[in-house]
Design a protein around this motif. Sequence first.
Motif, mmCIF file in Angstrom:
data_model
loop_
_atom_site.group_PDB
_atom_site.id
_atom_site.type_symbol
_atom_site.label_atom_id
_atom_site.label_comp_id
_atom_site.label_asym_id
_atom_site.label_seq_id
_atom_site.Cartn_x
_atom_site.Cartn_y
_atom_site.Cartn_z
ATOM 1 N N HIS A 1 127.038 -25.298 22.064
ATOM 2 C CA HIS A 1 126.031 -26.156 21.447
ATOM 3 C C HIS A 1 126.673 -27.671 21.094
ATOM 4 O O HIS A 1 126.075 -28.650 21.039
ATOM 5 N N SER B 1 128.145 -23.143 18.417
ATOM 6 C CA SER B 1 128.735 -22.596 19.327
ATOM 7 C C SER B 1 129.668 -23.545 20.050
ATOM 8 O O SER B 1 129.182 -24.810 20.010
ATOM 9 N N LEU C 1 129.213 -17.102 25.199
ATOM 10 C CA LEU C 1 129.716 -18.132 24.464
ATOM 11 C C LEU C 1 128.771 -19.018 23.452
ATOM 12 O O LEU C 1 128.881 -19.366 22.467
ATOM 13 N N SER C 2 127.208 -18.852 24.131
ATOM 14 C CA SER C 2 126.513 -19.729 23.082
ATOM 15 C C SER C 2 126.058 -18.859 21.888
ATOM 16 O O SER C 2 125.215 -19.495 21.221
ATOM 17 N N THR C 3 126.241 -17.680 21.880
ATOM 18 C CA THR C 3 125.897 -16.969 20.498
ATOM 19 C C THR C 3 124.455 -17.030 20.408
ATOM 20 O O THR C 3 123.848 -16.382 19.468
ATOM 21 N N THR D 1 120.266 -24.405 23.454
ATOM 22 C CA THR D 1 121.480 -25.151 22.722
ATOM 23 C C THR D 1 121.444 -26.522 22.550
ATOM 24 O O THR D 1 122.390 -26.958 22.054
#
Lengths: 268, 287
Positions: free
Chosen positions: A18, A15, A58-60, A130
């Motif tokens: 990340h 992501s 956003l980070s999923t 992340t």
Amino acid sequence: MLKDITLGQYFPGNSPIHRLDPRTKLIWLIGYIVALFTAGNWASYLVVFLFLAFVVALSTIPLKSILTGLKPLVFILIFTGVLNVFFTTGEKPLIAFGVIRIYREGIIRAVFMMARIFMLICGTFLLTYTTSPISLTDGLESLLSPLKKLRLPVHELSMMMCIALRFIPTLIEETDKIMSAQKARGADFESGKLMQRVKALIPILVPLFISAFRRADELATAMECRCYQGGDGRTKMKLLRYKLLDFKAFLLLVVLICAVILLRVFGL
Amino acid sequence: MTPFLQVKNLQHIYSTGTPFEHVALEDVSFSVERGEFIGIIGHTGSGKSTLVQHLNGLLKPTAGSVILDGKDIWSDKALTRQCRFKVGLVFQYPEYQLFEETVYKDIAFGPKNMGLDNAEIDRRVRKAAGFVGISEQQLESSPFDLSGGQKRRVAIAGVIAMEPEILILDEPTAGLDPESREEILQNIDAYRKAQNATVMMVSHSMSDVARITQRLLVMNGSHLVMDGTPAEIFNRAQELTDMGLDIPEVTRVFLRLRQMGMDVPNVYTVSDAAQVLFSMKGGRIDA
């Protein structure tokens, strides 16, 4: 199972979060904490919360993993809440029962404190979820490198941190294995009085310590065999470089802090 | 008659719902009788270790069941704990789990957990030590002063002392010298014969399992793909090689001889091979 402990674990992914430079994420975390502690009213908390929700999205990282990671900290959250409810004084008590007096201010403060701790933990979790331990320590080393001028052993410190982080999952796995092996011999960790339970830990702790020392010894030998001698003249395989994404993140951070300060000053 | 231990459609998935989700076992079924000596072979990561941890209730299957003596081991909590004593499991590198001050106390840990009286514990410890060749003197020494091979024996004795009806060993000879390997295998077989116990052994040494076991289970990609006598299994040499598994060296030599046009049968132990060769020369083996 111990394996399901997610505290400080890294969730691999691709992501935008990340892909951020670890330094950006560290600075972001510091900025985020500053914003969180500056926030003082509903509106500013809401802004910080929205930012957190945005980053989580956003980070999923599945929300479930974040929440399971929070489980061991529920006690601290509740403890803080209760403490604040009972020990904050205000103008007029809502409830007065003997020595117990609960004020409106106390309840509001408790809610704020719990929200603050909750968001603080979520934010730090996001960082470790992340960022792989290696890039995290790389970022830390790079951020702290100005301190080298003060003769602080920055490289050694970050190496120690890296090793410590690296071995958390290994030790958890090892504990799991030893627990299974002792369970296979009929050890019982789940029942009995407190003293019995403490005693039941001996068959786990002794082998665990022995193996930790053995591992440390082996690692030291392996590092010496490769002529490790500290940070001087060492080059990196992955050089850290800020990219466009990082500048966007910094911009967002500035917006966040400004928004919180404005909301605080004008007390909306 | 119901089999002694029965495994039905076993499935196990690790870390469900995380990015680390991983299917370790899928639709594994077999049954085991008393007194059998069974080898479990398979590539690293094929699910062997996961499988054996289901047999004594350390791992709970995500689907399927393990039935011991006609009862599902997960049907009630006391039964799960009981089955740990009936099905003894020796992990890989068991010597790292030693913790007591003396060898005696360490071996006694299992029987003590079973709630036996001191006389019975003493009898079992000495008997188990006898099976694995630990001397009276060594019983009073610290397990950490022993050599690697001896530590391994102590750890195996710790499980044998519970006198399990099924003894499962996960690579009991890994990392040992040939002499210790052979002795430990003989010790295990001696236990099986003395107690009419079932032994299941996970191993990577094809010549070991070919020589000592009566039945082989082959795991591949979380499935049980073959179940038969060593002769049946090693006859399917090509399939085994395709799975990335070895066949005993002597089997390979004989396969090659056949490819070169010689009329030799399939063999899988050195003594069988010797017999075949002698009979081909028209002689016989002097015992």
